[in-house]
Motif scaffolding. Structure first.
Motif, PDB file in Angstrom:
ATOM      1  N   ASP A 659       0.407  -1.247  -0.012  1.00  0.00           N
ATOM      2  CA  ASP A 659       0.163   0.216   0.029  1.00  0.00           C
ATOM      3  C   ASP A 659       1.004   1.268  -0.129  1.00  0.00           C
ATOM      4  N   PRO A 660       0.364   2.834  -0.192  1.00  0.00           N
ATOM      5  CA  PRO A 660       0.900   3.268  -0.766  1.00  0.00           C
ATOM      6  C   PRO A 660       1.319   4.198   0.769  1.00  0.00           C
ATOM      7  N   GLY A 661       2.280   5.062   0.698  1.00  0.00           N
ATOM      8  CA  GLY A 661       2.095   5.248   2.199  1.00  0.00           C
ATOM      9  C   GLY A 661       3.188   4.551   3.174  1.00  0.00           C
ATOM     10  N   GLU A 662       3.708   3.326   2.357  1.00  0.00           N
ATOM     11  CA  GLU A 662       4.529   2.544   3.891  1.00  0.00           C
ATOM     12  C   GLU A 662       5.331   2.422   3.697  1.00  0.00           C
ATOM     13  N   TRP A 663       6.476   3.326   2.871  1.00  0.00           N
ATOM     14  CA  TRP A 663       7.348   3.489   2.768  1.00  0.00           C
ATOM     15  C   TRP A 663       8.499   3.958   3.414  1.00  0.00           C
ATOM     16  N   GLN A 674      17.413  -5.883   6.816  1.00  0.00           N
ATOM     17  CA  GLN A 674      19.258  -5.794   6.212  1.00  0.00           C
ATOM     18  C   GLN A 674      18.744  -5.067   4.989  1.00  0.00           C
ATOM     19  N   LEU A 675      17.503  -5.250   4.546  1.00  0.00           N
ATOM     20  CA  LEU A 675      17.345  -4.714   2.539  1.00  0.00           C
ATOM     21  C   LEU A 675      17.283  -2.958   3.302  1.00  0.00           C
ATOM     22  N   MET A 676      17.185  -2.061   4.479  1.00  0.00           N
ATOM     23  CA  MET A 676      17.523  -1.045   4.637  1.00  0.00           C
ATOM     24  C   MET A 676      18.075  -0.781   4.523  1.00  0.00           C
ATOM     25  N   ALA A 677      19.394  -0.984   5.442  1.00  0.00           N
ATOM     26  CA  ALA A 677      21.187  -0.889   5.284  1.00  0.00           C
ATOM     27  C   ALA A 677      21.637  -1.228   3.703  1.00  0.00           C
ATOM     28  N   LYS A 678      20.751  -1.915   2.779  1.00  0.00           N
ATOM     29  CA  LYS A 678      21.502  -2.188   1.847  1.00  0.00           C
ATOM     30  C   LYS A 678      20.985  -1.117   0.866  1.00  0.00           C
ATOM     31  N   ALA A 679      20.285  -0.372   1.234  1.00  0.00           N
ATOM     32  CA  ALA A 679      19.611   0.290   0.469  1.00  0.00           C
ATOM     33  C   ALA A 679      20.220   1.482   0.799  1.00  0.00           C
ATOM     34  N   HIS A 680      20.477   1.576   1.908  1.00  0.00           N
ATOM     35  CA  HIS A 680      21.148   3.112   2.155  1.00  0.00           C
ATOM     36  C   HIS A 680      22.615   2.852   2.394  1.00  0.00           C
ATOM     37  N   TRP A 681      23.650   2.405   2.003  1.00  0.00           N
ATOM     38  CA  TRP A 681      24.493   1.607   1.356  1.00  0.00           C
ATOM     39  C   TRP A 681      24.828   2.255  -0.149  1.00  0.00           C
ATOM     40  N   ALA A 726       9.816  -1.977   3.371  1.00  0.00           N
ATOM     41  CA  ALA A 726      11.000  -1.758   3.230  1.00  0.00           C
ATOM     42  C   ALA A 726      11.503  -1.759   1.388  1.00  0.00           C
ATOM     43  N   LEU A 727      10.405  -3.175   0.553  1.00  0.00           N
ATOM     44  CA  LEU A 727      10.149  -3.330  -0.172  1.00  0.00           C
ATOM     45  C   LEU A 727      10.179  -1.558  -1.002  1.00  0.00           C
ATOM     46  N   ARG A 728       9.259  -1.445  -0.529  1.00  0.00           N
ATOM     47  CA  ARG A 728       8.987  -0.034  -0.930  1.00  0.00           C
ATOM     48  C   ARG A 728      10.222   1.079  -1.056  1.00  0.00           C
ATOM     49  N   PHE A 729      10.704   1.363  -0.010  1.00  0.00           N
ATOM     50  CA  PHE A 729      11.806   2.154   0.373  1.00  0.00           C
ATOM     51  C   PHE A 729      12.748   1.882  -0.747  1.00  0.00           C
ATOM     52  N   ALA A 734      16.017   2.525  -5.796  1.00  0.00           N
ATOM     53  CA  ALA A 734      17.000   2.072  -6.614  1.00  0.00           C
ATOM     54  C   ALA A 734      16.915   2.917  -7.971  1.00  0.00           C
ATOM     55  N   ALA A 735      14.826   3.456  -7.871  1.00  0.00           N
ATOM     56  CA  ALA A 735      14.901   3.721  -9.357  1.00  0.00           C
ATOM     57  C   ALA A 735      15.461   5.641  -8.962  1.00  0.00           C
TER      58      ALA A 735
END
Length: 836
Positions: A659-663, A674-681, A726-729, A734-735
């Motif tokens: 759902d939107p807003g979940e980011w 783990q994914l959030m850390a990867k995104a910030h990396w 986390a996936l939304r973020f 990435a985009a």
RNA sequence: GCCGGAGUGGCGGAAUUGGCAUACGCGAUCGACUCAAAAUCGAUUGCCCUUGCGGGCUUGUGGGUUCGAGUCCCACCUCCGGCACCA
């Protein structure tokens, strides 16, 4: 789920950017100008519009556009314009072949270039577009010419110049490569002609000195320009020929070898040759020699390992340091265009003079001791180019030559026979061309205003510009400009006296057009002046210039010269046009330059049609560091296209299943953390590599890693609210990070997931809390060899790490029965046991 | 000859300050899905020895510094680019 259709989303976003004029910026004082933002002038070299753009253009603009986007999203107001270097020989040669006027072919090419640039989605401010062949533009090229003329920086004179027989025009020195015409490869010949020059040599020292302010310029470009300018320090020394009562100054970098001069040589083009031999027994032989040399091309004359030739003049000059009389020769190894066209020959210490002395059995004299017998070609260790104590040099004997150097020059100065001197390899810029398709030189020749039978050069007043290029029937060059045949145009009235006058029929070198276009972009519609001073002061200089290294000398040096001259005349503030320069490497295919004859050409038009601009741009940036060349492979393209499609599908899935807003804040579970850390990396990595010399290949690689992690983890993450967040973020990140390379896809994915326009968002910032890992992989070595990897707490201290390392079974195996003599601990990284 | 730049898997390339060599991509092999193929998803993939466990080797070559070198130093080889009779 729908497939990734680049054509659909690319045309959608291109339409948005065109309709909303997204990339246009206003000048100071105009509506829409953002005074609070710092400015950035991002510029790629303007293209010569011929046929269609090639892959080299695509690379240049892909790289420049990525930089422009990156700067915009860091809060800069970015000016990023586009134009066309649309005067030039190819269009004219085409006209000679087909009869189609150059203007028609050129404007067709411009349309095709413009269409393609738009289809690539490059973020250009189209309101500033210009083309150098239009009267609105070349009017100001002519204006600058007149500025230079009025201030003594443009002049007309007779000089030996390089003539290309095929193109039937003179060339600047810079346009002669290995004795051949840079453009068509024809060997050039020397001619003595009256031509227009710009006094770039006045700026030689400043062109060198100001490199100090250009620290981000690639070193090799600076080196190439330094070599080209070729500054040498030395002395001018005057040798006198009593027999005809003439002084012959020479330039030498080695006044310390003056005592070793055993003969004297003039260039075949030397103006006093005639006087020296007229009516003497040598006359016929000298004349024959000079004629022979004159018929040779520059290529033949400059050939490697060419035998030394020459003719004795039967005259002599007096060496000012010792009064010795030495014979004069004419020889083609002495060049009229360097120094004074005459040299003192020191065969003992100069290899060229040595070769000549050998060929003509002239005496050698050693004046500096100390030699490297290995390097010498002679039993005496001559010629010896190095340093040492002086001999056979009168009162300087025994002195070190370096010390004697200044003393000899000072002594000559007192005697009035010499002085210190600096000499440059750089020649004045020859700008007139006997061709049609260029800006007419805005002067007339008026007999009435002239004197002593010479017509006066009368400039066209600035308010009567432009001098328009007339239409002609026949474009073929006949040794004079095709304009000479346009009698109605040539025949005019003198703006000074009103009497009959004839127009200059030569046009300007097209490098003149491109030496100031970056200023016209700043105020392209101005009809009162080439640019508004306030606009120029705001935007200029270019903050980041991007282009091919093939322009390292010509264009970049001319543009620097123009900028300095225009600054001296008070028209602009900055004295260097390009604060930072980036030179991109050439794209090859199958290891070779792309060419029609090899059949290995990639057409950007067809390519974009098939794969889309995003794939083309991202692939080019992923091939390798952009300053290096790269080999184009179709498999590599597929890989990048696959990656973009993967990101596309990820976006679709995330949009549908979350759902939107979940980011926001989504670090509850271990996998989402783990994914959030990867995104910030990835944010951190992309930002650093972008700033660090535009390492786009690793920026793209970091986004690929992020997307790979999304795929690896997504099935589990969709199950929980924090996982979905986390996936939304991660997906929007990435985009956001791929946007400078694949702006259409990025805009689409971002809009779907966030409902916002990615280019209006600031560049993401990495959260330090998520960058710092809780645990680190501790590397354990024994004698420097890797033996184990152990997860350790990030903040563990030395003793804890050692204990952990000793506890490893794999490590213990290598410590058994050995004596540990040293323990090296690098906290957070590694432990190394040194054993015996 | 002089001045730059570069040599890393089968290929393009990565390695930020001397600290896990080979990130990412391509190619290849295997598996899932499929009647099948493509596409997609997943796994493996530097080299050598070994059934395995494990061990050895590896950043153009040879030396050196260091607990530790793709990275620093010395010598050399190869390739690319520029300049070259510039006094």
């Amino acid at each position: 789920m729908s497939a990734y259709e680049p054509k659909r989303i690319e045309s959608k976003w291109q339409a948005v950017w065109a309709e909303e004029h997204t990339w246009e910026v206003a000048n100071p004082g105009q509506p829409g100008f953002a005074p609070e933002k710092p400015k950035a002038y991002v510029l790629e070299m303007l293209p010569y519009p011929s046929g269609e753009p090639h892959v080299g253009h695509l690379k240049c603009y892909a790289v420049g556009d990525a930089i422009a986007h990156f700067r915009r999203r860091h809060g800069f107001q970015v000016i990023h314009p586009m134009g066309y270097d649309s005067f030039g020989l190819p269009a004219e040669n085409n006209a000679i072949k087909t009869g189609e006027p150059p203007r028609v072919a050129t404007e067709r090419s411009i349309d095709s270039f413009r269409r393609q640039f738009r289809s690539w989605g490059i973020s250009i401010d189209w309101s500033r577009e210009l083309a150098t062949h239009t009267p609105e533009y070349y009017r100001w090229t002519q204006w600058i010419f007149l500025q230079l003329l009025e201030n003594g920086l443009a002049y007309r004179t007779q000089a030996p110049v390089q003539w290309c027989p095929k193109d039937a025009t003179v060339l600047a020195n810079e346009q002669v490569v290995d004795g051949r015409c840079e453009r068509c490869g024809t060997p050039v010949v020397q001619r003595n002609l009256e031509q227009w020059f710009f006094r770039i040599t006045d700026y030689a020292d400043r062109l060198l000195a100001d490199f100090d302010s250009l620290d981000s310029w690639p070193e090799h470009v600076v080196t190439m320009q330094r070599n080209w300018i070729g500054r040498s320090e030395g002395a001018e020394v005057v040798f006198r020929c009593d027999e005809v009562g003439l002084d012959f100054p020479v330039f030498t970098t080695r006044p310390d070898t003056l005592f070793g001069a055993t003969f004297f040589v003039l260039a075949p083009e030397h103006p006093e040759l005639e006087r020296l031999v007229a009516g003497t027994p040598a006359e016929a032989a000298v004349r024959e020699y000079v004629d022979r040399v004159g018929r040779e091309s520059a290529e033949e004359r400059g050939a490697e390992d060419r035998e030394k030739t020459g003719v004795a003049l039967g005259r002599s000059v007096v060496n000012p340091v010792n009064g010795e009389r030495i014979p004069m020769y004419v020889a083609d190894y002495v060049l009229m265009e360097y120094g004074t066209g005459a040299i003192m020959a020191v065969p003992g210490h100069d290899s060229r003079d040595y070769e000549f002395a050998r060929a003509f059995e002239l005496p050698l004299s050693r004046v500096i001791e100390g030699s490297d017998p290995e390097a010498a070609r002679d039993d005496d260790g001559l010629p010896y180019p190095g340093d040492g104590p002086m001999v056979n040099s009168g009162r300087f004997d025994g002195k070190h030559n370096r010390d004697a150097y200044a003393e000899i020059v000072a002594w000559l100065e007192v005697e009035g026979r010499g002085r210190t001197a600096v000499n440059f390899r750089l020649r004045d810029w020859l700008v007139s061309r006997q061709r049609y398709w260029g800006a007419p030189i805005p002067v007339v020749y008026c007999e009435a205003c002239g004197a002593e039978g010479e017509p006066a050069i009368v400039p066209i007043p600035a308010d009567q510009l432009p001098v328009e290029l007339p239409e002609v029937e026949d474009y073929a060059p006949k040794g004079r400009s095709p304009l000479a045949a346009a009698e109605d145009w040539v025949s005019t009235s003198c703006p000074r006296c009103g009497g009959p006058a004839r127009r200059e029929t030569d046009t300007m070198d097209t490098f003149v057009d491109s030496s100031w276009y970056f200023l016209r972009y700043l105020d392209p519609g101005n009809e009162e002046a080439p640019w508004d001073r306030a606009a120029a002061d705001h935007w200029f200089p270019v903050d980041q210039y991007i282009g091919g290294v093939e322009h390292a000398i010509l264009h970049l040096m001319y543009a620097r010269f123009f900028t300095k001259a225009l600054a001296d005349l008070g028209h602009i503030g900055a004295v260097e046009p390009f604060a930072n320069l980036f030179t991109q490497g050439m794209i090859t295919r199958d290891g070779a330059k792309m060419s029609k004859s090899r059949g290995n050409v990639v057409s950007p038009g067809e390519f974009v049609e098939r794969y889309g601009a995003d794939t083309a741009r991202t692939y080019i940036c992923f091939m390798g560091p952009p300053e290096r060349g790269g080999d184009w492979t179709d498999e590599g393209v597929e890989g990048v296209n696959r990656f973009l499609a993967r990101l596309w599908r990820l976006g679709e899935e995330v949009e549908q299943r979350t759902d939107p807003g979940e980011w926001e804040a989504a670090t509850a579970g271990p996998e989402s953390r783990q994914l959030m850390a990867k995104a910030h990396w990835a944010i951190d990595k992309a930002t650093r590599d972008f700033s660090r010399g535009f390492q786009f290949n690793t920026v793209v690689a970091a986004v690929m890693e992020l997307v790979n992690d999304c795929y690896r983890l997504k099935d589990g993450l969709f199950e929980s609210a924090d996982g979905a967040a986390a996936l939304r973020f991660a997906t929007t990140t990435a985009a956001s990070l791929i946007f400078p390379f694949a702006p259409h896809l990025a805009s689409e994915v971002f809009e779907r997931l966030r409902g916002e326009r990615v280019w209006e968002q600031p560049w993401p910032e990495a959260d330090p809390a998520l960058l710092a890992a809780d645990t680190v992989t501790l590397v354990v070595q024994v004698n420097g060899k890797l033996r184990d990897r152990i997860e350790a707490a990030a903040e563990a201290d030395r003793d804890e790490l050692l204990e952990l390392a000793r506890g490893s079974e794999k490590v213990g195996r290598h410590l058994d029965g050995k004596e540990v003599v040293k323990e090296v601990v690098v906290p957070g990284k590694l432990v190394n046991f040194v054993v015996r």
